[in-house]
Design a protein around this motif. Structure first.
Motif, mmCIF file in Angstrom:
data_model
loop_
_atom_site.group_PDB
_atom_site.id
_atom_site.type_symbol
_atom_site.label_atom_id
_atom_site.label_comp_id
_atom_site.label_asym_id
_atom_site.label_seq_id
_atom_site.Cartn_x
_atom_site.Cartn_y
_atom_site.Cartn_z
ATOM 1 N N SER A 34 0.847 -1.195 0.000
ATOM 2 C CA SER A 34 0.000 0.000 0.000
ATOM 3 C C SER A 34 0.881 1.243 0.000
ATOM 4 N N ILE A 35 0.431 2.295 -0.705
ATOM 5 C CA ILE A 35 1.263 3.475 -0.881
ATOM 6 C C ILE A 35 0.437 4.754 -0.774
ATOM 7 N N THR A 36 1.130 5.856 -0.543
ATOM 8 C CA THR A 36 0.530 7.171 -0.677
ATOM 9 C C THR A 36 0.985 7.763 -2.007
ATOM 10 N N SER A 37 0.030 8.249 -2.776
ATOM 11 C CA SER A 37 0.336 8.956 -4.015
ATOM 12 C C SER A 37 0.260 10.443 -3.696
ATOM 13 N N ASN A 38 1.347 11.159 -3.877
ATOM 14 C CA ASN A 38 1.416 12.513 -3.331
ATOM 15 C C ASN A 38 1.365 13.644 -4.350
ATOM 16 N N VAL A 39 1.222 13.330 -5.642
ATOM 17 C CA VAL A 39 1.101 14.368 -6.670
ATOM 18 C C VAL A 39 -0.020 13.969 -7.639
ATOM 19 N N LYS A 40 -0.920 14.900 -7.927
ATOM 20 C CA LYS A 40 -2.006 14.628 -8.869
ATOM 21 C C LYS A 40 -1.461 14.478 -10.289
ATOM 22 N N SER A 41 -2.142 13.696 -11.097
ATOM 23 C CA SER A 41 -1.663 13.446 -12.456
ATOM 24 C C SER A 41 -1.624 14.707 -13.305
ATOM 25 N N ASP A 42 -2.500 15.682 -12.999
ATOM 26 C CA ASP A 42 -2.489 16.936 -13.755
ATOM 27 C C ASP A 42 -1.620 18.007 -13.098
ATOM 28 N N LYS A 43 -0.960 17.635 -11.994
ATOM 29 C CA LYS A 43 -0.006 18.501 -11.282
ATOM 30 C C LYS A 43 -0.650 19.752 -10.669
ATOM 31 N N THR A 44 -1.969 19.776 -10.531
ATOM 32 C CA THR A 44 -2.628 20.917 -9.902
ATOM 33 C C THR A 44 -2.576 20.789 -8.380
ATOM 34 N N LEU A 45 -2.932 21.863 -7.677
ATOM 35 C CA LEU A 45 -2.873 21.870 -6.229
ATOM 36 C C LEU A 45 -3.930 20.931 -5.642
ATOM 37 N N GLY A 95 -3.296 24.494 -0.909
ATOM 38 C CA GLY A 95 -2.178 25.269 -1.429
ATOM 39 C C GLY A 95 -0.940 24.446 -1.705
ATOM 40 N N LEU A 96 -1.080 23.117 -1.663
ATOM 41 C CA LEU A 96 0.065 22.217 -1.811
ATOM 42 C C LEU A 96 -0.023 21.421 -3.104
#
Length: 231
Positions: free
Chosen positions: A142-153, A172-173
């Motif tokens: 199991s993992i945490t995905s920390n960036v959205k695929s479209d790179k938006t906040l 804001g992140l």
């Protein structure tokens, strides 16, 4: 913007089980802490008692009762607490505050995290830009995905259990993994998508793609169904 009590630090965490208490009690929401973890670790590490901790590399402090396997990699700033195991081929990339009695397992990767006491991430886990509460556990893979695929906040979205109304909180992140409350159990091979917040004493079924807020005392089932636990 109206605050949502269910996703606050006060509701999610018992701060008596982390050395990050002085940092976290300054903020309302846990993700507000993420940009400050590295600086806090450096200041805390310099104050740690030398009879208890060894600075094994620059800004890397390991408690003398912790066990770090030779093949593990520790980059600073990082603190490894008492009686914690950092197992074979673990990759601690920095900005990692790991509590007491934890397991950082084989091939597990940590980056910009606060790991409370007695947390287990024991097998092939990735935990980035996240906070894992007391006695939480992430199953194998199991993992945490920390960036959205479209790179938006990242936003935190869900239903407020106090008002039963939808909420959408701006963080804001760009990088935000998951906030796990106390005693959260995450099933094997689940993915906690950016902006996931899981309330205390909740369980996530294996193979689940989770996003948004999961209330305390809940079960996150296949297909995104959330049900309350029975007493």
């Amino acid at each position: 913007m109206k605050s949502v009590n269910a996703v606050t630090i006060k509701e999610l965490y018992d701060l008596s089980h982390t050395e990050a208490k002085p940092l976290m009690e300054q903020y309302t929401y846990p993700w507000e802490v993420l940009p400050h973890i590295g600086e806090f670790i450096v200041k805390l590490g310099e104050s740690l008692p030398k009879e208890e901790y060894t600075e094994v590399a620059e800004h890397v402090w390991v408690h003398k009762t912790a066990k770090v396997f030779a093949s593990a990699y520790l980059a600073g700033p990082a603190i490894i607490g008492a009686e914690t195991e950092v197992r074979q081929c673990a990759f601690v990339r920095g900005n990692a505050l790991v509590g007491k009695g934890c397991v950082i397992g084989n091939s597990t990767e940590l980056k910009n995290v606060i790991i409370f006491d007695n947390v287990q991430v024991p097998h092939y886990n990735y935990v980035g830009d996240s906070i894992l509460g007391f006695k939480s556990h992430m199953g194998a893979g199991s993992i945490t995905s920390n960036v959205k695929s479209d790179k938006t906040l990242v936003h935190v979205k869900g239903i407020d259990p106090e008002t039963n109304e939808k909420f959408d909180l701006e963080t804001g992140l760009k990088k935000f993994g998951a906030m796990l409350g106390n005693h959260v159990e995450v099933g094997c091979n689940s993915v906690l998508n950016p902006g996931t917040v899981i309330g205390s004493n909740s369980n996530v079924y294996p193979l689940s793609p989770v996003r948004g807020f999961v209330p305390a005392e809940s079960i996150y089932k296949t297909g995104g169904v959330i049900v309350k636990k029975h007493a």
